[in-house]
Design an enzyme around this catalytic site. Structure first.
Site, PDB file in Angstrom:
ATOM      1  N   GLY A 158      -6.547 119.006  44.472  1.00 12.08           N
ATOM      2  CA  GLY A 158      -5.472 118.424  45.055  1.00 12.08           C
ATOM      3  C   GLY A 158      -3.870 118.329  44.776  1.00 12.08           C
ATOM      4  O   GLY A 158      -3.731 119.554  44.918  1.00 12.08           O
ATOM      5  N   HIS A 159      -3.711 117.292  44.562  1.00 10.91           N
ATOM      6  CA  HIS A 159      -2.340 117.310  44.585  1.00 10.91           C
ATOM      7  C   HIS A 159      -1.538 116.239  43.859  1.00 10.91           C
ATOM      8  O   HIS A 159      -2.720 115.086  43.519  1.00 10.91           O
ATOM      9  CB  HIS A 159      -1.201 116.872  45.731  1.00 10.91           C
ATOM     10  CG  HIS A 159       0.348 117.340  46.469  1.00 10.91           C
ATOM     11  ND1 HIS A 159       1.015 117.949  45.772  1.00 10.91           N
ATOM     12  CD2 HIS A 159       1.295 116.620  47.039  1.00 10.91           C
ATOM     13  CE1 HIS A 159       2.238 117.750  46.273  1.00 10.91           C
ATOM     14  NE2 HIS A 159       1.972 116.657  46.708  1.00 10.91           N
ATOM     15  N   ARG A 186     -11.382 102.134  63.847  1.00 10.92           N
ATOM     16  CA  ARG A 186     -10.811 101.198  62.875  1.00 10.92           C
ATOM     17  C   ARG A 186     -12.319 101.435  61.962  1.00 10.92           C
ATOM     18  O   ARG A 186     -12.567 100.890  61.332  1.00 10.92           O
ATOM     19  CB  ARG A 186     -10.910  99.822  62.787  1.00 10.92           C
ATOM     20  CG  ARG A 186      -9.777  99.761  63.765  1.00 10.92           C
ATOM     21  CD  ARG A 186      -8.578 100.529  62.886  1.00 10.92           C
ATOM     22  NE  ARG A 186      -7.356 100.212  63.593  1.00 10.92           N
ATOM     23  CZ  ARG A 186      -6.218  99.189  64.069  1.00 10.92           C
ATOM     24  NH1 ARG A 186      -6.797  97.755  63.073  1.00 10.92           N
ATOM     25  NH2 ARG A 186      -5.405  98.461  64.640  1.00 10.92           N
ATOM     26  N   ASP A 245     -14.398 104.089  58.862  1.00  7.52           N
ATOM     27  CA  ASP A 245     -14.734 104.572  57.731  1.00  7.52           C
ATOM     28  C   ASP A 245     -13.937 105.722  57.368  1.00  7.52           C
ATOM     29  O   ASP A 245     -12.979 105.783  56.303  1.00  7.52           O
ATOM     30  CB  ASP A 245     -16.311 104.478  56.613  1.00  7.52           C
ATOM     31  CG  ASP A 245     -16.462 102.994  57.205  1.00  7.52           C
ATOM     32  OD1 ASP A 245     -15.442 101.888  56.179  1.00  7.52           O
ATOM     33  OD2 ASP A 245     -17.300 102.220  57.675  1.00  7.52           O
ATOM     34  N   CYS A 294      -8.373  97.740  46.042  1.00 15.69           N
ATOM     35  CA  CYS A 294      -8.959  97.916  47.537  1.00 15.69           C
ATOM     36  C   CYS A 294      -7.890  96.555  47.754  1.00 15.69           C
ATOM     37  O   CYS A 294      -7.395  96.465  48.891  1.00 15.69           O
ATOM     38  CB  CYS A 294      -9.849  97.361  48.353  1.00 15.69           C
ATOM     39  SG  CYS A 294     -10.053  99.400  48.262  1.00 15.69           S
ATOM     40  N   ASP A 304      -9.034 107.948  50.811  1.00 16.94           N
ATOM     41  CA  ASP A 304      -8.348 106.549  49.696  1.00 16.94           C
ATOM     42  C   ASP A 304      -8.149 107.193  48.467  1.00 16.94           C
ATOM     43  O   ASP A 304      -8.426 107.343  47.549  1.00 16.94           O
ATOM     44  CB  ASP A 304     -10.307 106.141  49.736  1.00 16.94           C
ATOM     45  CG  ASP A 304      -9.621 104.356  50.378  1.00 16.94           C
ATOM     46  OD1 ASP A 304      -8.964 103.578  49.617  1.00 16.94           O
ATOM     47  OD2 ASP A 304     -10.334 103.956  50.750  1.00 16.94           O
TER      48      ASP A 304
END
Length: 346
Positions: A138-139, A48, A50, A16, A67
């Site tokens: 997914g990708h 803003r 989560d 992060c 994320d």
């Protein structure tokens, strides 16, 4: 060959700590707030928070988040675990129950073997199974820096939804994980990390904040978020500003990874510590010594920051005890007071 590859050497940032600083994010998101004509959108990017939240019209809501980041550890399997925990925790931070995950993978196919990417996915699948959800697809793209994360959906009864901008004056503040993960990750890159400290940080980053789903059921919990890339200070400022109150932070009560001063005394910390501080320094007073390092340290898969009514402490502490979090949440780290000139008083 794979044993000699250190994933953290393939990226500038890590975990992060890759986040765009809040001051620059404000520019990016300027005039881009969620449109008011989407009446079923309970939470958009204007708060803003989560995750985004959509009212499904039957008393429940859909929580949706994404994320992803570059490696914070060298081991591919652990990278997959950490990135997945970090994404799923956004659902828990809203009080929700995760139900589905989709993978996001960027891989340098010229320099990193596909077998390592497979280990990343394996680590992710293990965490998803722990959370009781499928990794359903997914990708993937070819990139210069390795990237991994998840898009995650969750469900929640509308009345259990926890936001980050609904704290109230008089509430007490609690944190469920110690700070210092970003500092440890910087020490790893510098080659000075102690094995026991690395193992502590790895355990924290791989721990799901499952208690968040149960906290959503407590009426005495007025607001909640998780501490990630903006550090405790940044996420606390978001909570205080959004709620139009001020937070008084009792720094000696803020939990830190044991022995973290070994690194702070050497000024070993991620670059994002300075970027976070530059974004928030005008909104805080009382910072002394190296406290700006720990309070601005970007956390990956950090703990929950919880605002609790004083008359609900017995119920809150019982829940913390049930989840093995009694010791770290025994004492509040601060409280909310009426709006002052600054957002946080340390």
């Amino acid at each position: 060959m794979e044993d000699s590859i250190k994933l953290t050497q393939f990226s500038k940032g890590s975990g992060c700590g890759c986040k765009i600083p809040a001051s620059q994010l404000d520019i990016i998101l300027k005039d881009n707030e969620s449109r008011s004509d989407f009446k079923d959108l309970l939470v958009g990017n204007n708060s803003r928070d989560d995750a985004a939240v959509l009212d499904l019209g039957d008393g429940t809501a859909l929580i949706s988040t994404t994320d992803f980041f570059t490696p914070i550890v060298d081991d591919a399997f652990d990278f997959g675990r950490i990135a997945s925990v970090n994404a799923i925790n956004d659902i828990y931070a809203m009080g929700g129950k995760p139900v589905l995950a989709i993978a996001i993978l960027g891989w340098n196919m010229d320099r990193l073997p596909a077998e390592l990417a497979q280990q990343v996915i394996q680590g992710s699948r293990m965490v998803c199974e722990e959370a009781g959800i499928p990794l359903a697809g997914g990708h993937s793209i070819s990139t210069t820096e390795p990237i991994f994360g998840l898009a995650v959906n969750g469900l929640i009864p509308n009345h259990n939804l926890k936001k980050n901008n609904t704290a109230q004056e008089g509430d007490l503040l609690f944190l469920t994980k110690p700070l210092g993960i970003g500092i440890i990750s910087a020490a790893l890159k510098r080659g000075i990390v102690k094995e026991e400290d690395y193992n502590t940080a790895l355990h924290l980053m791989c721990t799901l904040n499952k208690v968040g789903e149960e906290l959503g059921k407590l009426k005495g919990v007025t607001a909640m978020t998780d501490v990630t890339g903006f550090g405790l200070l940044g996420h606390l400022i978001e909570m205080a500003d959004g709620s139009n109150i001020t937070a008084e932070l009792n720094y000696p009560k803020v939990p830190l990874i044991k022995g973290i001063e070994f690194y702070t005394n050497q000024f070993c910390f991620p670059d994002n510590v300075y970027r976070n501080w530059n974004s928030y320094e005008k909104k805080v007073t009382g910072i002394e010594g190296t406290s700006f390092i720990t309070l601005c340290d970007p956390q990956t898969s950090g703990g929950l920051l919880i605002s609790v009514k004083p008359d609900s402490l017995q119920e809150f502490h019982q829940l913390m005890n049930d989840f093995g979090l009694a010791e770290i949440t025994e004492t509040p780290i601060g409280k909310f007071v009426s709006k002052q000139e600054v957002s946080v008083i340390v």
